[in-house]
Design a protein around this motif. Structure first.
Motif, short mmCIF file in Angstrom:
data_model
loop_
_atom_site.label_atom_id
_atom_site.label_comp_id
_atom_site.label_asym_id
_atom_site.label_seq_id
_atom_site.Cartn_x
_atom_site.Cartn_y
_atom_site.Cartn_z
N SER A 1 0.83 -1.21 0.00
CA SER A 1 0.00 0.00 0.00
C SER A 1 0.87 1.25 0.00
N ASN A 2 0.31 2.33 -0.56
CA ASN A 2 1.01 3.60 -0.50
C ASN A 2 0.59 4.36 0.76
N ALA A 3 1.26 5.45 1.03
CA ALA A 3 1.01 6.21 2.26
C ALA A 3 -0.43 6.72 2.33
N ASP A 4 -0.99 7.14 1.21
CA ASP A 4 -2.37 7.65 1.22
C ASP A 4 -3.37 6.57 1.62
N ALA A 5 -3.20 5.37 1.07
CA ALA A 5 -4.11 4.27 1.41
C ALA A 5 -3.96 3.89 2.88
N LEU A 6 -2.72 3.87 3.36
CA LEU A 6 -2.49 3.55 4.77
C LEU A 6 -3.08 4.63 5.66
N PHE A 7 -2.95 5.89 5.26
CA PHE A 7 -3.53 6.99 6.01
C PHE A 7 -5.04 6.82 6.13
N GLY A 8 -5.70 6.45 5.04
CA GLY A 8 -7.14 6.22 5.08
C GLY A 8 -7.52 5.14 6.07
N ALA A 9 -6.75 4.06 6.10
CA ALA A 9 -7.03 2.97 7.03
C ALA A 9 -6.75 3.38 8.48
N VAL A 10 -5.68 4.11 8.69
CA VAL A 10 -5.30 4.53 10.04
C VAL A 10 -6.28 5.56 10.57
N ARG A 11 -6.67 6.50 9.71
CA ARG A 11 -7.57 7.58 10.14
C ARG A 11 -8.91 7.04 10.62
N ALA A 12 -9.35 5.91 10.07
CA ALA A 12 -10.62 5.32 10.49
C ALA A 12 -10.60 4.98 11.98
N GLY A 13 -9.47 4.52 12.47
CA GLY A 13 -9.36 4.16 13.89
C GLY A 13 -8.76 5.25 14.76
N LEU A 14 -7.98 6.14 14.15
CA LEU A 14 -7.35 7.26 14.85
C LEU A 14 -7.63 8.55 14.09
N PRO A 15 -8.82 9.12 14.28
CA PRO A 15 -9.23 10.28 13.48
C PRO A 15 -8.29 11.48 13.58
N GLY A 16 -7.54 11.61 14.66
CA GLY A 16 -6.63 12.75 14.82
C GLY A 16 -5.30 12.58 14.12
N THR A 17 -5.08 11.46 13.48
CA THR A 17 -3.80 11.20 12.81
C THR A 17 -3.72 11.97 11.50
N SER A 18 -2.53 12.49 11.21
CA SER A 18 -2.33 13.24 9.97
C SER A 18 -1.58 12.39 8.95
N LEU A 19 -1.66 12.80 7.69
CA LEU A 19 -0.91 12.13 6.64
C LEU A 19 0.59 12.25 6.92
N GLN A 20 1.00 13.40 7.44
CA GLN A 20 2.42 13.61 7.76
C GLN A 20 2.88 12.63 8.84
N ALA A 21 2.01 12.34 9.81
CA ALA A 21 2.37 11.37 10.85
C ALA A 21 2.56 9.98 10.25
N VAL A 22 1.71 9.61 9.30
CA VAL A 22 1.84 8.30 8.63
C VAL A 22 3.15 8.25 7.86
N TYR A 23 3.48 9.33 7.13
CA TYR A 23 4.76 9.38 6.43
C TYR A 23 5.93 9.25 7.42
N GLY A 24 5.82 9.91 8.56
CA GLY A 24 6.87 9.82 9.58
C GLY A 24 7.04 8.40 10.10
N VAL A 25 5.92 7.74 10.37
CA VAL A 25 5.97 6.36 10.85
C VAL A 25 6.59 5.46 9.79
N LEU A 26 6.17 5.61 8.54
CA LEU A 26 6.72 4.79 7.46
C LEU A 26 8.22 5.02 7.30
N GLY A 27 8.64 6.27 7.42
CA GLY A 27 10.07 6.58 7.33
C GLY A 27 10.86 5.92 8.44
#
Length: 170
Positions: free
Chosen positions: A49-75
């Motif tokens: 999955s790409n970061a955008d798809a992962l962000f969509g999945a993560v945001r469903a359970g953690l609505p306060g999460t940002s796309l930048q946070a997902v990029y940071g975690v992936l990095g």
């Protein structure tokens, strides 16, 4: 006869999964956080999955999460060797949890589905280039391109339909 409660079984599996994810994160030398757990869970459910798809999945359970946070975690996961980043031509970076082996990928040129492909022969045969030019080769990346089985069927069906229309036209 004892009946088991499936909701208790499901909760037990989720707890074991969470403990496994926490252990993976800790063993990579990282602090366990809710976004890191959520990204690891999403990558387990949605490999390649790409970061955008992962962000969509993560945001469903953690609505306060940002796309930048997902990029940071992936990095941080990529740097720590917890996930692998692959970059098929013409595609955003994709991430997967399968690390530690020299597997490759096959990508559908029509629908972009990605699957893992093990090395064809022996133990990492692709790690021996004809001339390494002084490099200490650590990994090789091969991406096969083609049409997946479903896209082949869809294409054949479209050709059949077009052929039928051509023969029906006077």
């Amino acid at each position: 006869m004892t009946m088991t409660d499936s909701s208790n079984d499901h909760a037990g599996l989720r707890q074991a999964e969470a403990e496994s994810f926490e252990g993976s994160i800790r063993s990579a030398g990282l602090k366990v956080t809710a976004p890191r757990l959520a990204v690891l869970r999403a990558l387990t459910d949605m490999p390649h999955s790409n970061a955008d798809a992962l962000f969509g999945a993560v945001r469903a359970g953690l609505p306060g999460t940002s796309l930048q946070a997902v990029y940071g975690v992936l990095g941080s996961f990529t740097t720590a060797g917890l996930v692998r980043r692959i970059e098929p031509a013409g595609s955003p970076a994709l991430f997967e949890r399968r690390v530690g082996d020299n597997h490759h990928h096959i990508v559908c040129t029509r629908c972009n589905v990605v699957h893992d492909v093990d090395c064809a022969v022996g133990h990492a045969p692709c790690l021996t280039p004809s001339d390494a030019l002084g490099f200490d080769v650590r990994a090789a990346e091969v991406i096969y391109w083609g049409l997946c089985a479903q896209c082949q069927l869809d294409t054949a069906s479209q050709l059949d339909t077009a052929s039928q229309l051509d023969t029906a036209t006077p």
